[in-house]
Design a protein around this motif. Structure first.
Motif, PDB file in Angstrom:
ATOM      1  N   ASP A 141     -13.307  -3.966   0.972  1.00 53.35           N
ATOM      2  CA  ASP A 141     -13.019  -4.940   1.608  1.00 53.35           C
ATOM      3  C   ASP A 141     -11.810  -5.909   0.501  1.00 53.35           C
ATOM      4  O   ASP A 141     -11.786  -6.913   0.420  1.00 53.35           O
ATOM      5  N   TYR A 142     -12.395  -5.262  -1.070  1.00 52.10           N
ATOM      6  CA  TYR A 142     -11.422  -5.899  -1.681  1.00 52.10           C
ATOM      7  C   TYR A 142      -9.997  -5.075  -1.735  1.00 52.10           C
ATOM      8  O   TYR A 142      -9.742  -4.438  -2.386  1.00 52.10           O
ATOM      9  N   ALA A 143      -9.036  -5.690  -0.495  1.00 57.20           N
ATOM     10  CA  ALA A 143      -7.631  -5.243  -0.851  1.00 57.20           C
ATOM     11  C   ALA A 143      -6.790  -6.288  -1.246  1.00 57.20           C
ATOM     12  O   ALA A 143      -5.513  -6.062  -0.379  1.00 57.20           O
ATOM     13  N   VAL A 144      -6.729  -7.394  -1.299  1.00 55.03           N
ATOM     14  CA  VAL A 144      -5.596  -8.339  -1.506  1.00 55.03           C
ATOM     15  C   VAL A 144      -4.644  -8.236  -2.519  1.00 55.03           C
ATOM     16  O   VAL A 144      -3.526  -8.929  -2.031  1.00 55.03           O
ATOM     17  N   SER A 145      -4.540  -6.935  -3.048  1.00 55.57           N
ATOM     18  CA  SER A 145      -3.203  -7.018  -3.665  1.00 55.57           C
ATOM     19  C   SER A 145      -2.856  -5.330  -3.185  1.00 55.57           C
ATOM     20  O   SER A 145      -2.278  -4.599  -4.167  1.00 55.57           O
ATOM     21  N   GLY A 146      -3.481  -4.837  -2.504  1.00 52.23           N
ATOM     22  CA  GLY A 146      -3.111  -3.881  -1.270  1.00 52.23           C
ATOM     23  C   GLY A 146      -3.704  -2.411  -2.354  1.00 52.23           C
ATOM     24  O   GLY A 146      -3.349  -1.327  -2.040  1.00 52.23           O
ATOM     25  N   GLN A 147      -4.944  -2.745  -2.562  1.00 53.30           N
ATOM     26  CA  GLN A 147      -4.957  -1.120  -3.192  1.00 53.30           C
ATOM     27  C   GLN A 147      -5.753  -0.051  -2.548  1.00 53.30           C
ATOM     28  O   GLN A 147      -6.175   1.291  -2.676  1.00 53.30           O
ATOM     29  N   LEU A 148      -5.693  -0.453  -1.585  1.00 57.94           N
ATOM     30  CA  LEU A 148      -6.119   1.008   0.074  1.00 57.94           C
ATOM     31  C   LEU A 148      -4.750   1.866   0.595  1.00 57.94           C
ATOM     32  O   LEU A 148      -5.022   2.321   0.481  1.00 57.94           O
ATOM     33  N   GLY A 149      -3.677   0.952  -0.296  1.00 59.55           N
ATOM     34  CA  GLY A 149      -2.365   2.083   0.252  1.00 59.55           C
ATOM     35  C   GLY A 149      -1.914   1.634   1.276  1.00 59.55           C
ATOM     36  O   GLY A 149      -1.119   3.214   1.305  1.00 59.55           O
ATOM     37  N   ASP A 150      -2.383   1.084   2.266  1.00 67.71           N
ATOM     38  CA  ASP A 150      -2.549   1.096   3.670  1.00 67.71           C
ATOM     39  C   ASP A 150      -1.065   0.649   4.130  1.00 67.71           C
ATOM     40  O   ASP A 150      -1.075   0.253   5.558  1.00 67.71           O
ATOM     41  N   GLY A 151      -0.274   0.052   3.264  1.00 67.57           N
ATOM     42  CA  GLY A 151       0.575  -1.351   4.107  1.00 67.57           C
ATOM     43  C   GLY A 151      -0.240  -2.511   3.676  1.00 67.57           C
ATOM     44  O   GLY A 151       1.290  -3.015   3.775  1.00 67.57           O
ATOM     45  N   THR A 152      -1.174  -2.533   4.063  1.00 67.69           N
ATOM     46  CA  THR A 152      -1.208  -4.202   4.331  1.00 67.69           C
ATOM     47  C   THR A 152      -2.590  -4.638   3.177  1.00 67.69           C
ATOM     48  O   THR A 152      -2.538  -3.735   1.930  1.00 67.69           O
ATOM     49  N   THR A 153      -3.594  -6.016   3.825  1.00 67.59           N
ATOM     50  CA  THR A 153      -4.119  -6.060   2.801  1.00 67.59           C
ATOM     51  C   THR A 153      -5.414  -6.424   3.190  1.00 67.59           C
ATOM     52  O   THR A 153      -6.129  -7.203   3.039  1.00 67.59           O
ATOM     53  N   GLU A 154      -4.770  -5.932   3.878  1.00 63.75           N
ATOM     54  CA  GLU A 154      -6.588  -6.128   5.281  1.00 63.75           C
ATOM     55  C   GLU A 154      -7.554  -5.558   5.235  1.00 63.75           C
ATOM     56  O   GLU A 154      -7.611  -4.166   4.442  1.00 63.75           O
ATOM     57  N   VAL A 155      -9.178  -5.843   5.179  1.00 62.24           N
ATOM     58  CA  VAL A 155     -10.455  -5.123   5.065  1.00 62.24           C
ATOM     59  C   VAL A 155     -10.373  -3.430   6.306  1.00 62.24           C
ATOM     60  O   VAL A 155      -9.840  -4.086   7.442  1.00 62.24           O
ATOM     61  N   ARG A 156     -11.298  -3.518   5.510  1.00 56.73           N
ATOM     62  CA  ARG A 156     -10.578  -1.724   6.185  1.00 56.73           C
ATOM     63  C   ARG A 156     -12.198  -0.655   5.800  1.00 56.73           C
ATOM     64  O   ARG A 156     -12.727  -0.466   5.680  1.00 56.73           O
ATOM     65  N   LEU A 157     -12.959  -1.659   6.960  1.00 60.54           N
ATOM     66  CA  LEU A 157     -14.934  -0.963   6.806  1.00 60.54           C
ATOM     67  C   LEU A 157     -14.994   0.597   7.222  1.00 60.54           C
ATOM     68  O   LEU A 157     -15.831   1.548   6.583  1.00 60.54           O
ATOM     69  N   ASP A 158     -13.508   1.341   7.057  1.00 53.86           N
ATOM     70  CA  ASP A 158     -14.213   2.644   7.867  1.00 53.86           C
ATOM     71  C   ASP A 158     -12.999   3.303   7.094  1.00 53.86           C
ATOM     72  O   ASP A 158     -11.914   2.743   7.124  1.00 53.86           O
ATOM     73  N   PRO A 159     -12.654   4.687   6.359  1.00 53.91           N
ATOM     74  CA  PRO A 159     -11.602   5.512   6.077  1.00 53.91           C
ATOM     75  C   PRO A 159     -10.542   5.546   7.037  1.00 53.91           C
ATOM     76  O   PRO A 159     -10.929   5.369   7.885  1.00 53.91           O
ATOM     77  N   VAL A 160      -9.067   4.994   6.472  1.00 55.38           N
ATOM     78  CA  VAL A 160      -8.175   4.925   6.529  1.00 55.38           C
ATOM     79  C   VAL A 160      -7.216   5.962   5.933  1.00 55.38           C
ATOM     80  O   VAL A 160      -6.918   5.833   4.726  1.00 55.38           O
ATOM     81  N   GLN A 161      -6.056   6.840   6.482  1.00 51.91           N
ATOM     82  CA  GLN A 161      -5.406   7.959   6.078  1.00 51.91           C
ATOM     83  C   GLN A 161      -4.017   6.992   4.939  1.00 51.91           C
ATOM     84  O   GLN A 161      -3.782   6.133   5.298  1.00 51.91           O
ATOM     85  N   VAL A 162      -3.652   6.893   3.887  1.00 41.82           N
ATOM     86  CA  VAL A 162      -3.177   6.593   3.312  1.00 41.82           C
ATOM     87  C   VAL A 162      -1.321   7.231   3.737  1.00 41.82           C
ATOM     88  O   VAL A 162      -1.617   8.474   3.471  1.00 41.82           O
TER      89      VAL A 162
END
Length: 762
Positions: free
Chosen positions: A673-694
């Motif tokens: 839920d801490y994706a404010v800078s895009g650190q999940l790498g999925d092209g968004t800054t949205e919260v992802r509670l379950d794994p999403v592919q990068v």
């Protein structure tokens, strides 16, 4: 049954041609002249139906040609029909049928010739039948008595048993002088018998029963002497018979594949055509046919197939219970990748090895030798190769890559090991580090002048590094003694941690560090979250051993807690437990390691306040904080909780409110839920509670989190970063998808902290 007066005369009718309109049969019409292929096909089907109904066989080529030509040339069908029914062959069938029905045997040659000639001379079928019924042979078979003969007449003609009075009547008629032929003709011309006869013609030829009015008409006609052949001819000449006989009835299908030779995966058009019994083409049924290859429909749709397998392939088409086959030869498709051989090679430093490259299409089919068409390189350097002979320089593992000329995306690689007498040495490169404000500092510059590092680990604001001689070094913040040099003084450059030279693994937490030496013992220094001021062992400024066990294998430090595994795969945890990150079902902290469950684990990672791990069966688990905020509605997980159902995970990483894992196919997945800078790498800054592919890549080898950014290595040793990798950036520097750092390969170890990154390569 009584026939008044009929028994005393024999009815012999002459030839009679009639237009048949009774019973709903329309008049026969003549063809209008030479016509289309469709009309020719209809005529052929008609002639075949007539032969089948009258002769029980298909027409011979001569007969088919004769009657087809007659009809197409305008001869009325009624003439053709009468000609067929008056033929020697048809009349022979009528005579043969009478022999079998009434005498129970086939005809002798003389008898057959006699009766056929009689029919040709104008005798009716009834008169012929009466001759058989009145014969001495039939009389003897009936027992040679009048009563027996009459009883048999009822069975042979009327298909029933007589009443005693009926037998008596006919016996009296015989006694009064009526001949057996007259009595037999009385039976044969009776309405009871003829009603069955004409109805049988309709059922056999038209597939329906005759209505009562039509039945009476035909019975009267036969009683007046009209020939059976004429009635049959009239039926087969009728519009109704023509309609049913000429209806296109498919009996086979044919498959045509276009083109007949294709590359793997290229679609082919499959045309399925239906044909009648004569081989006349009827219709294109391609979109209705079911197509399969090797019993499977997965490669085919409606009227098309795309076959990935090479070689001669059989396409099977099925339609309305009919099956046909088509052939197509499938060649390997264009090269989508290269297979470089040998798959592994070992050479001495400075020696060369010869490689080869073969094509492989998008479906994995092996193609031809493309060695002469490929450009070879070692670790991205084509100068290291002359043709297919390559010379890697420097001890360790090198990647030999072949790229198809003119198609840079078509590549393949293999590895070559270069032997060396000593350990491989690496240089440390740093971005956003502690010397950033010093003159001459450059992001991505070399930290130190020598290539002597074996591994690095980054904490929140400090870094640890093990050199190739086994010594441990530390630099960065040191407020709680996390550098382990016996002081609380920060260092911008690496300083030694004691004098030991047997460090095997280290991990940096918030303000503490942990490590394992080569003898399997476990060590810590700084503040690991549970002990407070005044507690014995609080904030040691140099490494302190934990317990006496000497079988520790891996170590992972979170913000204020630690995870470690032993050589048996068991998982242990200690430190702060406010969010259940120790996984023991409580929120009570521990100052010494306690085992987490009873299972065994292959990979563990500690985030800020949560843990992720991979069990020995490849399944993925998490526990601790579900959110990076104190006010989250998501309750913490106090014991390991499985993530999804997949069982092919091989690496994990934890950060501040985020986590990542890599599957065995090389795909990278993130959540948090801490994706404010895009650190999940999925092209968004949205919260992802379950794994999403990068992205869609499947070449990821390692991943690690800093505070606001993520760093990863690919299988070729390429370095990637995303999120907000630098401290105190000017402007919006957030990167929402992985971005490559330079073009170099060979990166082997990476660390990420609060706004900085450090990585090693030769």
């Amino acid at each position: 049954m009584r026939v008044s007066g009929a028994v005393r005369r024999v009815l012999v009718a002459g030839a009679c041609v009639v237009a048949l309109v009774a019973g709903g049969i329309g008049p026969a019409t003549a063809a209008s002249g030479p016509s289309s292929i469709a009309e020719q096909a209809a005529v052929e089907r008609y002639v075949m139906r007539v032969y089948s109904d009258l002769f029980g066989r298909l027409p011979d080529p001569e007969g088919l040609a004769t009657w087809r030509g007659a009809i197409l040339n305008g001869r009325p069908r009624v003439e053709v029909a009468n000609a067929i029914t008056s033929s020697v062959e048809y009349r022979s069938r009528l005579v043969t049928d009478a022999y079998v029905r009434f005498l129970g045997r086939g005809p002798d040659a003389g008898g057959l010739q006699f009766w056929v000639a009689a029919l040709a001379s104008g005798w009716t079928v009834a008169r012929i039948d009466s001759g058989f019924l009145a014969s001495q042979e039939h009389y003897l078979q009936a027992g040679s008595t009048a009563a027996g003969w009459v009883t048999r007449l009822y069975g042979d003609v009327l298909r029933r048993s007589p009443a005693p009075a009926e037998v008596d009547f006919w016996v009296r008629e015989l006694a009064r002088g009526a001949s057996r032929a007259q009595v037999a003709m009385g039976f044969l011309l009776s309405t009871e018998h003829l009603s069955t006869v004409v109805d049988g013609y309709y059922v056999h030829l038209l597939g329906r029963h005759l209505d009562p009015t039509g039945q009476q008409t035909w019975v009267s006609a036969l009683q007046r002497g009209v020939h059976d052949e004429e009635i049959i001819g009239g039926i087969i000449a009728s519009a109704e018979y023509w309609g049913t006989a000429t209806a296109a009835s498919p009996t086979s299908i044919k498959v045509t594949v276009t083109p007949s030779r294709v590359a793997a995966g290229q679609p082919v058009a499959v045309t399925v055509t239906s044909y009648d019994q004569l081989g006349w083409q009827l219709a294109d049924v391609s979109t209705q046919a079911w197509l399969t290859v090797d019993g499977s429909s997965s490669w085919c749709g409606r009227a098309t197939c795309s076959i990935p397998a090479v070689g001669q392939q059989v396409i099977t088409a099925t339609w309305n219970g009919m099956t046909a086959y088509g052939l197509v030869y499938v060649d390997p498709g264009p090269a989508a990748s290269l297979t470089v051989t040998p798959s592994t090679a070992s050479v001495a430093d400075g020696a060369s090895a010869l490689f080869a490259a073969a094509g492989r299409d998008a479906f994995g089919n092996a193609g031809g030798d493309l060695t002469a068409d490929a450009v070879f390189s070692v670790d991205g350097d084509p100068a290291a190769c002359v043709g297919a002979r390559c010379r890697p320089v420097g001890a360790g593992t090198h990647q030999v890559t072949a790229a198809l000329k003119g198609a840079p995306g078509v590549t393949g690689s293999t590895t070559v090991q270069v032997a060396a007498p000593g350990p491989v040495k690496f240089r440390a490169f740093e971005w956003g580090g502690y010397r950033k404000e010093q003159p001459g500092y450059q992001d991505g510059g070399v930290l130190g002048a020598t290539a002597q590092w074996a591994s690095v680990a980054a904490g929140d604001l400090h870094t640890l590094g093990i050199k190739t001689d086994g010594s441990l070094w530390a630099w960065g913040h040191n407020r709680m003694g996390q550098l382990g040099d016996g002081t609380r003084v920060a260092h911008d450059l690496p300083e030694p941690v004691g004098t030991r030279t047997d460090w095997a693994a280290v991990s940096a937490g918030g303000e503490f560090s942990v490590g394992i030496t080569k003898d399997g013992s476990l060590w810590r220094w700084g503040v690991d979250g549970e002990l407070g001021p005044g507690d014995p062992g609080y904030a040691p400024t140099s490494p302190q051993r934990i317990g006496t066990d000497a079988d520790w294998s891996t170590i992972a430090a979170g913000q204020t807690f630690t995870l470690a595994t032993k050589r048996d795969g068991s998982l242990w945890a200690w430190g702060d437990n406010q969010f259940g990150q120790l996984g023991d079902g409580t929120t009570t902290g521990r100052s010494v390691p306690a085992r987490v469950g009873t299972g065994t684990w292959t990979s563990v990672a500690a985030g800020y306040f949560q843990a992720v791990a991979i069990a020995s069966d490849g399944s993925l688990w998490r526990w601790g904080a579900r959110s990076s905020t104190w006010w989250s509605d998501l309750p913490p997980e106090l014991t390991p909780t499985r993530v999804g159902t997949a069982s092919d995970w091989r690496a994990v990483a934890g950060g501040f409110g985020v986590a990542a894992a890599i599957r065995s196919d090389g795909s990278l997945w993130t959540w948090g839920d801490y994706a404010v800078s895009g650190q999940l790498g999925d092209g968004t800054t949205e919260v992802r509670l379950d794994p999403v592919q990068v992205g869609a890549g499947t070449t990821w080898a390692a991943v690690i989190f800093g505070l606001d950014h993520t760093v990863a290595l690919d299988s070729a040793g390429g370095l990637w970063r995303w999120g907000r990798p630098e401290r105190e950036p000017t402007g919006d520097l957030d990167v929402l998808v992985p971005g490559r750092v330079g073009v170099e390969t060979g990166w082997t170890s990476v660390g990420a902290g609060s706004g900085y990154t450090i990585a090693l390569r030769p």
